[in-house]
Enzyme design. Structure first.
Site, PDB file in Angstrom:
ATOM      1  CG  ASP A 190       2.307  -0.076  -4.685  1.00 44.71           C
ATOM      2  OD1 ASP A 190       2.649   0.930  -4.021  1.00 44.71           O
ATOM      3  OD2 ASP A 190       2.193  -1.227  -4.220  1.00 44.71           O
ATOM      4  CD  GLU A 222       3.963  -2.605 -10.680  1.00 48.21           C
ATOM      5  OE1 GLU A 222       3.463  -1.764 -11.466  1.00 48.21           O
ATOM      6  OE2 GLU A 222       3.542  -2.770  -9.529  1.00 48.21           O
ATOM      7  CG  ASP A 237      -1.737   0.153  -8.436  1.00 47.92           C
ATOM      8  OD1 ASP A 237      -0.606   0.471  -8.875  1.00 47.92           O
ATOM      9  OD2 ASP A 237      -2.005  -0.986  -8.003  1.00 47.92           O
ATOM     10  CG  ASP A 273      -0.251  -2.924 -11.651  1.00 51.28           C
ATOM     11  OD1 ASP A 273      -0.557  -3.462 -12.731  1.00 51.28           O
ATOM     12  OD2 ASP A 273       0.068  -3.556 -10.625  1.00 51.28           O
TER      13      ASP A 273
END
Ligand code: 0RA
Length: 637
Positions: A503, A426, A501, A499
């Site tokens: 997102d 990403e 997280d 990631d």
């Protein structure tokens, strides 16, 4: 009945073959055969309802889990004595193979089953069976043990209304395991309630203390709605096409509901005499033939043929969701699991019903028909586009040995395919770290910018228009949809690195959805993985630990953090701010990293989970990923 006449003995002997060779009558003595007993009794009540005499059926699974009662409010089995045999009809029905008027011409037995044998077979294979009939103001009872009547038919009291109740307990000397499965029964009853419009079927599970009511006034149209919802399929026209027909000529009863959707696959569920035919057969073939001809005729009559592409049968059925139910007198089943209909006459019988009806419907709903034709043409164009893309890849591979790969792909240098890995990363900055940190001989990096298209309901043509996804398809080399070919996959492992997280989880979900929908073979082959980058770095004195999430951080602190030194905790904002060396050590180095392999638990659950989550809030997606991650096999590679 104190003494038996010679005739009685013949009748009793009549059930002997069933006990000797139960497999011949119910397919086997395993769980399928055991549940077959329920379907046989249920079918009798359903018949009574379909003939307009009953409207309520209750199936009770008793607390012991090994006995069942099926009750209906139909006419009740006749209790008067047969003039020749001097036996009540109840007794005859339960003690004579193929007994009952249902086999007489014009009154065919609609019940399914391996050989359509019915109540007497259930009786023969039951340790005990009690038939209770309400008729003519009284309640009657006849008890059986292992198929033989225990005494005569008894009037046990006054009664209102009419109906038949059958209690039975399968014989444990015949079935190794007499234990009914509530979910199996429930599912069957639900399907029955769709196939038999309007009938109210109640399931009572005494052990669980629950009661479920199934009733669908729109029959297959309701079933279709449920299937569309389950699959999150978006219809391309408002109302479904439905057809209900009883042919005088062939005696076949036909019931169909169908709708075209934006999905890229075809989904047909078919039933014969209420039995699911998972492997299709002549009824499905007749249906497809009639449908194909109807759509083609419509397109030709209205001069709607597209230029430059020829429509295939698959184009016509792309996105089609259909339920097909047929009832016929003498179904012949074939195949390993006996779930393919083999009666040759059924094909033309159904074809000749479907074609004119569907064609007429198309001609009377012109705007609907035009949406369907547009959908069909889109399928053909997407197929052509996909084939052209595939050929392009093949051509370039053939001429240069190396196809024109996306510019942003940092490929690996060693061509050994099994040993190589593609990291889908990403963002550009994370891509940069990964590129510097990797083992360049066998690890390739493909950075993806921004959000990936949500492909949950996108067509292949739309997917190929999306730059990020078309780059991914090119890098993987294995094609997609019908053209997927695992042998062409350019890497041994495909690893999503996003990631830690929410997102990042969102992007991973979008990628997994894309791959699940368009190249499920990649997952089935066990080639898709999720990398697990750390979210925290914990320094305790000279030691460093990496934590995947908050819970992991807390566990590590408990384990290592209460020494003298103050632990120092760093939270990574994203992969991009991780030093290449750190990314390598924690996430990419095959010796030290942990990967999660993505697996498909079962297709229906996966379909449902994906459908529920795509398009909802990111926290739901986050939970999905975490749940899946825990289900997935942890690998130390
Ligand atoms: C034979 C004749 C009639 C009804 C039935 C059988 C019948 C069987 C079952 C089995 C379960 N539920 C049932 N309900 C009815 C016709 C009786 C008449 O004409 O009154």
């Amino acid at each position: 009945m104190a003494t038996y006449t010679a005739k009685d003995i013949t009748v009793l002997e009549g059930l002997e073959p069933v006990r000797k060779r139960p497999g011949m009558y119910i397919g086997g003595v395993g769980s399928t055969g055991l549940h077959h007993l329920v379907w046989e009794i249920l079918d009798n009540s359903v018949d009574e309802a379909m003939n307009g005499y009953a409207s309520n059926i209750t199936v009770t699974l008793h607390e012991d889990g090994s006995s069942i009662t099926i009750a209906d409010d139909g006419r009740g089995i006749p209790v008067d004595k047969h003039p020749k045999t001097k036996k009540s009809a109840v007794e005859v029905i339960f003690t004579t193979l193929h007994a009952g008027g249902k086999f007489e011409p014009g009154n065919y037995k609609t019940a399914g089953g391996l050989h359509g044998v019915g109540a007497s077979v259930v009786n023969a294979l039951s340790k005990e069976l009690i038939a209770t009939v309400r008729r003519d103001g009284a309640e009657w009872e006849l008890r059986f043990k292992q198929g033989q009547p225990v005494g005569a038919l008894k009037k046990i009291g006054p009664a209102r209304g009419s109906g038949t109740t059958v209690f039975f307990r399968p014989d444990s000397t015949i079935f190794p395991k007499v234990e009914f499965d509530a979910d199996t029964i429930k599912q069957r009853l639900e399907v029955s309630s769709y196939l038999h419009k309007g009938v109210k079927i109640v399931f009572e599970n005494a052990a669980a203390g629950d009661r479920t009511v199934f009733q669908h006034t729109e029959g297959l149209a309701d079933y279709l709605k449920t299937i569309l919802r389950e699959r999150s399929a978006i219809p391309v026209h408002e109302a479904p096409f439905t057809l209900e027909k009883q042919s005088d000529e062939s005696g076949i009863k036909l019931d169909i509901a169908l709708q075209w959707t934006q999905s890229t696959d075809e989904h047909v569920r078919s039933y014969v005499n209420g039995i699911p035919t998972g492997s299709g057969g002549t009824h499905e073939n007749g249906f497809r033939a009639g449908l194909g001809k109807a759509v083609r005729n419509f397109i030709e009559t209205h001069n709607l043929s597209p230029k430059g592409v020829t429509l295939t049968a698959e184009d016509i059925r792309e996105g089609l969701v259909a339920v097909l139910s047929v009832f016929l007198a003498d179904p012949q089943f074939q195949g390993q699991t006996k779930d393919r209909l083999n009666n040759p006459e059924v094909l033309s019988a159904i074809d000749s019903q479907v074609r004119p009806a569907l064609e007429h419907w198309l001609n009377t709903n012109i705007s609907v028909a035009e949406s369907i034709v547009a959908r069909v043409i889109l399928a053909a164009r997407a197929r052509e586009a996909s084939r052209a893309a595939q050929q392009e890849v093949a051509r370039k591979t053939a001429t240069s040995g190396r196809l024109t790969l996306p510019g942003k792909l940092s490929d690996c240098t060693s061509p050994g395919r099994e040993d190589s890995e593609l990291f889908i990363v990403e963002g550009d900055s994370a891509g940069g770290s990964a590129k510097q940190g990797r083992d360049r001989s066998r690890q390739a990096i493909l950075p993806l910018r921004g959000k990936v298209l949500n492909t949950e309901s996108a067509s292949i043509a739309k997917v190929l228009e999306n730059k990020e996804l078309s780059d991914l398809v090119t890098a993987l080399g294995c094609g997609l949809g019908k053209h997927f070919d695992l042998a062409r996959l350019r890497y041994g492992r495909v690893i999503v690195l996003s990631d830690a997280d929410s997102d990042g989880h969102h992007i991973a979900t979008l990628l997994m959805t894309f791959i699940y929908r368009h190249m499920p073979g990649l997952i089935a082959a066990g080639r898709l993985f999720l990398a697990q980058p750390p979210l925290y770095r914990i320094d305790v004195g000279k030691e460093t630990f990496w934590a995947l999430d908050d819970a992991h951080r807390d566990r590590l602190l408990k384990l290592h953090g209460n020494g003298s030194a103050n632990p120092e905790i760093t939270r990574f904002k994203g992969l991009g701010e991780m030093m290449p060396k750190v990314l390598w050590e924690t996430t990419m180095n095959p010796r030290t990293r942990r990967l999660l392999r993505v697996e498909i638990v079962d297709q229906i659950t996966t379909d449902r989970v994906i459908n529920e989550l795509m398009g909802k809030d990111p926290s739901a997606r986050f939970r999905f990923i975490m749940d899946r991650a825990e289900e997935a096999e942890e690998l130390d590679v």
